[in-house]
Scaffold this motif. Structure first.
Motif, PDB file in Angstrom:
ATOM      1  N   VAL A 368       0.964  -1.265  -0.054  1.00  0.00           N
ATOM      2  CA  VAL A 368      -0.031  -0.114  -0.074  1.00  0.00           C
ATOM      3  C   VAL A 368       0.811   1.477   0.032  1.00  0.00           C
ATOM      4  N   ARG A 369       1.912   1.120   0.697  1.00  0.00           N
ATOM      5  CA  ARG A 369       2.761   2.498   0.860  1.00  0.00           C
ATOM      6  C   ARG A 369       3.759   2.907  -0.413  1.00  0.00           C
ATOM      7  N   LYS A 370       3.751   2.001  -1.391  1.00  0.00           N
ATOM      8  CA  LYS A 370       4.302   2.004  -2.590  1.00  0.00           C
ATOM      9  C   LYS A 370       3.241   2.613  -3.367  1.00  0.00           C
ATOM     10  N   ARG A 371       2.159   2.383  -3.389  1.00  0.00           N
ATOM     11  CA  ARG A 371       1.147   2.995  -4.195  1.00  0.00           C
ATOM     12  C   ARG A 371       0.054   3.727  -3.301  1.00  0.00           C
ATOM     13  N   ALA A 372       0.506   4.717  -2.398  1.00  0.00           N
ATOM     14  CA  ALA A 372      -0.140   5.331  -1.371  1.00  0.00           C
ATOM     15  C   ALA A 372      -1.207   5.996  -2.084  1.00  0.00           C
ATOM     16  N   ARG A 608      -1.568   1.085  19.131  1.00  0.00           N
ATOM     17  CA  ARG A 608      -0.565   0.248  18.876  1.00  0.00           C
ATOM     18  C   ARG A 608       0.747   0.923  18.103  1.00  0.00           C
ATOM     19  N   ILE A 609       0.036   1.761  17.081  1.00  0.00           N
ATOM     20  CA  ILE A 609       0.911   2.529  16.216  1.00  0.00           C
ATOM     21  C   ILE A 609       1.587   3.590  17.214  1.00  0.00           C
ATOM     22  N   LYS A 610       0.916   4.299  18.003  1.00  0.00           N
ATOM     23  CA  LYS A 610       1.612   5.290  18.849  1.00  0.00           C
ATOM     24  C   LYS A 610       2.687   4.624  19.743  1.00  0.00           C
ATOM     25  N   GLU A 611       2.364   3.544  20.295  1.00  0.00           N
ATOM     26  CA  GLU A 611       3.336   2.902  21.185  1.00  0.00           C
ATOM     27  C   GLU A 611       4.462   2.531  20.501  1.00  0.00           C
ATOM     28  N   LEU A 612       4.627   2.057  19.309  1.00  0.00           N
ATOM     29  CA  LEU A 612       5.598   1.821  18.439  1.00  0.00           C
ATOM     30  C   LEU A 612       6.407   3.024  18.047  1.00  0.00           C
ATOM     31  N   HIS A 613       5.673   3.939  17.600  1.00  0.00           N
ATOM     32  CA  HIS A 613       6.219   5.209  17.491  1.00  0.00           C
ATOM     33  C   HIS A 613       7.041   6.024  18.567  1.00  0.00           C
ATOM     34  N   GLN A 614       6.452   5.900  19.787  1.00  0.00           N
ATOM     35  CA  GLN A 614       7.006   6.453  20.869  1.00  0.00           C
ATOM     36  C   GLN A 614       8.434   5.538  21.254  1.00  0.00           C
ATOM     37  N   ARG A 615       8.354   4.207  21.032  1.00  0.00           N
ATOM     38  CA  ARG A 615       9.600   3.410  21.268  1.00  0.00           C
ATOM     39  C   ARG A 615      10.717   3.800  20.207  1.00  0.00           C
ATOM     40  N   GLY A 616      10.490   4.801  19.258  1.00  0.00           N
ATOM     41  CA  GLY A 616      11.633   4.959  18.414  1.00  0.00           C
ATOM     42  C   GLY A 616      11.538   4.624  16.941  1.00  0.00           C
ATOM     43  N   TYR A 617      10.531   3.903  16.629  1.00  0.00           N
ATOM     44  CA  TYR A 617      10.403   3.579  15.366  1.00  0.00           C
ATOM     45  C   TYR A 617       9.830   4.513  14.491  1.00  0.00           C
ATOM     46  N   GLY A 618      10.319   4.791  13.244  1.00  0.00           N
ATOM     47  CA  GLY A 618       9.773   5.950  12.320  1.00  0.00           C
ATOM     48  C   GLY A 618       8.191   5.616  11.920  1.00  0.00           C
ATOM     49  N   CYS A 619       7.610   6.535  11.308  1.00  0.00           N
ATOM     50  CA  CYS A 619       6.328   6.423  11.065  1.00  0.00           C
ATOM     51  C   CYS A 619       5.959   5.162  10.329  1.00  0.00           C
ATOM     52  N   ALA A 620       6.748   5.142   9.106  1.00  0.00           N
ATOM     53  CA  ALA A 620       6.360   3.868   8.282  1.00  0.00           C
ATOM     54  C   ALA A 620       6.537   2.732   8.654  1.00  0.00           C
ATOM     55  N   ARG A 621       7.603   2.487   9.589  1.00  0.00           N
ATOM     56  CA  ARG A 621       7.675   1.018  10.092  1.00  0.00           C
ATOM     57  C   ARG A 621       6.686   0.871  11.315  1.00  0.00           C
ATOM     58  N   ALA A 622       6.465   2.150  12.044  1.00  0.00           N
ATOM     59  CA  ALA A 622       5.428   1.922  13.175  1.00  0.00           C
ATOM     60  C   ALA A 622       4.004   1.485  12.634  1.00  0.00           C
ATOM     61  N   VAL A 623       3.563   1.938  11.390  1.00  0.00           N
ATOM     62  CA  VAL A 623       2.431   1.464  10.711  1.00  0.00           C
ATOM     63  C   VAL A 623       2.500  -0.009  10.303  1.00  0.00           C
ATOM     64  N   GLU A 624       3.594  -0.424   9.930  1.00  0.00           N
ATOM     65  CA  GLU A 624       3.768  -1.697   9.528  1.00  0.00           C
ATOM     66  C   GLU A 624       3.565  -2.734  10.654  1.00  0.00           C
ATOM     67  N   PRO A 680      -3.362   2.903   6.394  1.00  0.00           N
ATOM     68  CA  PRO A 680      -1.935   3.024   6.085  1.00  0.00           C
ATOM     69  C   PRO A 680      -1.510   3.737   4.847  1.00  0.00           C
ATOM     70  N   ALA A 681      -2.604   4.048   3.851  1.00  0.00           N
ATOM     71  CA  ALA A 681      -2.219   4.747   2.867  1.00  0.00           C
ATOM     72  C   ALA A 681      -2.102   5.970   3.132  1.00  0.00           C
ATOM     73  N   ALA A 682      -3.168   6.563   3.979  1.00  0.00           N
ATOM     74  CA  ALA A 682      -3.382   8.121   4.602  1.00  0.00           C
ATOM     75  C   ALA A 682      -2.015   8.228   5.472  1.00  0.00           C
ATOM     76  N   MET A 683      -1.585   7.207   6.250  1.00  0.00           N
ATOM     77  CA  MET A 683      -0.598   7.636   7.086  1.00  0.00           C
ATOM     78  C   MET A 683       0.688   7.713   6.509  1.00  0.00           C
TER      79      MET A 683
END
Length: 764
Positions: A368-372, A608-624, A680-683
């Motif tokens: 999805v991210r490749k064709r957001a 879940r996404i917010k938690e991963l982002h707070q732990r240092g993951y970039g937005c793309a990987r946090a969404v994944e 995922p596309a919007a984020m």
């Protein structure tokens, strides 16, 4: 400094939810006994809840209901019982003798105000004869003080006419219709529960791989239904509860209870997989999954609270019952499930390994991210196209059509409409405060001259000071012409005090209320949702985005509802006859319920996404990782919800069927198209801007924010070091990795509110 023993055991999780979990685990016999008592009492009074409900609660502010109240005060009757005597000539001696004898006996029964057949002199009896001379009516008016038993006695005596002189007799009337609505609603509710609970158990066994874990959500749901019945029984003693409210509240409570228990049991299994004993796993489950459950319940309650803005008693009752059911579902998840885990925890199989960081959902997000841009545009276009049919939706008051075609009450109502036009309810009835001459002059001067009016059927004196005028219109009795006539009659009252009532008037009344109070209700729900999501995420972008996406999925649900129940798509498969429109208050109920449930899943995913982002993951990987780790639990929860709603949609009551289909579609669309593609596309398009908020709001969030991120103390597993998340490079992936490997596999996963990286194991 306070010693650990003064607050909680060493290593215990802090916080009120963890304390509740500890208490319920330690006192699980008392907790189980309490919920068992709730269930038993709820089941015992369940039938009384339906008996005390009101079929068609009236509003004190709607003009149509005020007019009906004026007539009821002038001529205090409870309602009518009507029998259709068909299949033989009306003047057949055997038929005439049998009917006359029955009417004389009924007139002498207690509680009967009057009884009339087609054999007396004057115009009124003549109206009780069908034009072809092969059918007649018997009408019995019950006194306002009559009891249900007295009505049953009249119904029974009329039913005994069946076969007399070879005639076929069907008994109906508004009082019989009300009882059938209550009975059918209760049957559909019981049927829905009997169908959905076994299917839910089967799906749960597949999800958890064992009967012990699968049975706990079902037990929790059953107990919650008992609590919901108690709550609705209490409300029925202080306010009118429309019969249609009961299955709606039941289906909501059942679905939420299963969802919340699923989260709790899933988290418990994960904690056990990380080495926690049963007591510690329950405590940690209450602190993490319990937090998500409480926050999710709050969002659903806010959506339902918007219904309090309306004056309609149906919507007010739904709001009161719905909010109480949500509270009960949350209470069961936070108290009963920890207690049940204390009993069955040793028999619940822990997962051999956490949810992998690579799988169907993470691969889908990367594609999805490749064709957001095209994915986002296609998803929005598809949702808007699905919602487009709602723009031609017509609102109707279906009356007897809410019952299945086999219903005697519906058959009598349809027969009266088709073969006894002088007795059938007029599309519009004007209640005039004045005697018959005054009402007749009003009818001649005002009513008959209006465009769209086909005639005035009758001017009927109700008392010396109140009369009614039956107005006939061209075309659909609840169509555009009828509504226009209602507006004209209310604009020109001929200098009299009048009340315009009838089916068309009730639709106009509700539309007016929707236009005047709907924006306030929408604003309340939107504001409450935006505030809650901001307090959770610290962003102003994601709450607005979530709100818009939920409106899109809601539109798709209403569009499907229009195609099925107004336009008749799949009506044969679903076993109903289209009425040409939707129940007046149905779109409002669908909005409140579907919006709340959609936010339910939004909380699961964003937390879940917010938690991963707070732990240092970039937005793309946090969404994944967020979609990968929450995708399975959201999909499982959505599947269970769809089963619950579909089970209730299989019933015969049209209102229950409409709600079931609408909510099933809303949940299915939200858990698939929205959560897996559009979010995922919007984020991906927004990137780090997803987390933006003005500086003052950022400071506000740091002070008052509601975090789903819970710090858990380390579990003791000797000799095994605790993993830590790797630092990330500019791509959002762990530094030095050539592929999206994510976090170490020992980190707890499965639903929002998971622990930090050192949750699962103690440091070496």
């Amino acid at each position: 400094m306070r010693t650990p023993s003064s607050a909680a055991p060493v290593g215990a999780v802090g916080g009120r939810l963890a304390a509740i979990g500890r208490f319920c685990f330690r006192h699980r016999r008392w907790v189980l006994g309490f919920w068992a008592a709730v269930l038993v009492v709820g089941v015992l009074i369940g039938g009384r809840v339906f008996e005390g409900s009101v079929a068609g609660a009236s509003s004190a502010t709607a003009e149509g209901d005020r007019g009906s109240a004026v007539v009821a005060a002038a001529d205090p009757v409870k309602g009518t019982v009507t029998a259709v005597v068909d299949g033989r000539p009306v003047d057949d001696p055997a038929v005439r003798t049998a009917v006359g004898k029955a009417v004389a006996e009924i007139a002498a029964l207690p509680g009967v105000s009057s009884a009339q057949d087609a054999y007396g002199p004057g115009p009124a009896p003549a109206a009780l004869r069908a034009a072809d001379g092969t059918a007649s009516l018997v009408t019995v008016r019950m006194a306002a003080t009559s009891t249900g038993a007295q009505t049953d006695a009249v119904t029974h005596r009329l039913a005994e006419l069946n076969g007399a002189g070879g005639a076929h007799v069907t008994v109906g009337g508004d009082l019989v219709l009300q009882q059938e609505v209550k009975k059918q609603t209760e049957q559909d509710t019981r049927f829905g529960e009997m169908v959905t609970l076994p299917l839910t158990l089967v799906v749960m066994v597949l999800v958890f791989g064992g009967l012990a874990a699968a049975s706990l959500p079902v037990i929790g749901a059953v107990a919650s239904v008992g609590g919901a019945l108690l709550a609705m029984f209490g409300f029925s003693r202080i306010m009118d509860i429309d019969t249609s409210v009961l299955p709606i509240a039941t289906v909501l409570g059942l679905g939420l209870s299963i969802d919340y228990a699923l989260l709790m049991v899933n988290r418990f299994r994960e904690e056990r997989g990380h080495g926690a004993d049963i007591a510690a796993a329950v405590e940690r489950t209450a602190a993490t999954a319990g937090r998500t459950v409480a926050f999710s319940g709050l969002t659903v309650a806010v959506a339902l609270a918007g219904l309090f803005v309306f004056t309609s008693p149906v919507l007010g009752a739904v709001a009161a019952a719905g909010v109480s059911v949500v509270v009960i579902a949350v209470a069961a998840a936070l108290t009963l499930i920890p207690a049940l885990l204390g009993f069955a925890g040793s028999r619940i199989k822990a997962p051999a390994a956490p949810v992998p960081d690579e799988g169907f959902f993470s691969r889908t997000v990367r594609r999805v991210r490749k064709r957001a841009v095209p994915v986002a545009l296609a998803s929005v276009a598809l949702l808007m196209a699905a919602g487009a049919p709602f723009f031609h939706a017509e609102m109707r008051s279906s009356g007897a059509a809410v019952l299945p075609a086999s219903s005697a009450g519906r058959q009598v109502a349809e027969t009266v409409d088709q073969r006894f036009p002088q007795v059938a309810a007029a599309p519009i009835t004007v209640v005039v405060e004045g005697g018959a001459p005054v009402a007749q002059a009003y009818a001649d001067e005002v009513v008959a001259k209006l465009p769209g009016v086909s005639g005035v059927r009758a001017v009927t004196p109700v008392s010396d000071t109140v009369s009614t005028v039956d107005v006939l219109v061209h075309g659909d009795p609840q169509g555009g012409t009828a509504k226009h006539v209602v507006d004209e009659l209310r604009a020109d009252r001929g200098g009299l005090r009048t009340y315009v009532t009838g089916g068309a008037a009730s639709v106009v009344d509700f539309k007016d209320e929707l236009l005047s109070r709907g924006p306030w209700a929408l604003g309340l729900v939107a504001a409450g949702t935006l505030v809650l999501l901001f307090l959770m995420t610290g962003s102003v972008v994601m709450p607005v985005k979530a709100l818009l996406m939920n409106l899109l999925s809601l539109g798709a649900s209403l569009g499907a509802l229009t195609l099925v129940f107004q336009d008749g798509w799949f009506s044969g498969l679903l076993g109903f006859s289209p009425t040409g429109g939707l129940e007046t208050f149905l779109p409002v109920l669908v909005f409140a319920f579907a919006f709340g449930l959609s936010m339910d899943y939004e909380v699961f995913l964003l937390a879940r996404i917010k938690e991963l982002h707070q732990r240092g993951y970039g937005c793309a990987r946090a969404v994944e990782l967020g979609v990968q780790r929450s995708g399975r639990i959201i999909t499982s929860a959505a599947l269970l919800m769809v089963i619950v709603f579909a089970g209730f949609a299989a019933g015969d009551m049209l209102m229950v069927k409409q709600m079931g289909i609408a909510l099933a579609v809303a949940v299915a669309v939200d858990a698939t198209l929205v959560r897996c593609l559009l979010v995922p596309a919007a984020m991906s398009l927004f990137g780090e801007f997803n987390w933006w908020a003005p500086a003052p709001l950022k400071r506000l969030h740091r002070r008052f924010g509601l975090s789903e991120h819970v710090e858990l103390p380390a579990l003791v597993r000797a000799g095994v070091p605790a993993p830590r998340p790797a630092a990330e490079d500019s791509t959002g992936l762990p530094a030095g990795s050539g592929a999206p490997t994510g976090e170490p596999s020992d980190v707890p996963v499965g639903e929002p509110g998971a622990a930090t990286a050192d949750t699962g194991l103690v440091k070496a």
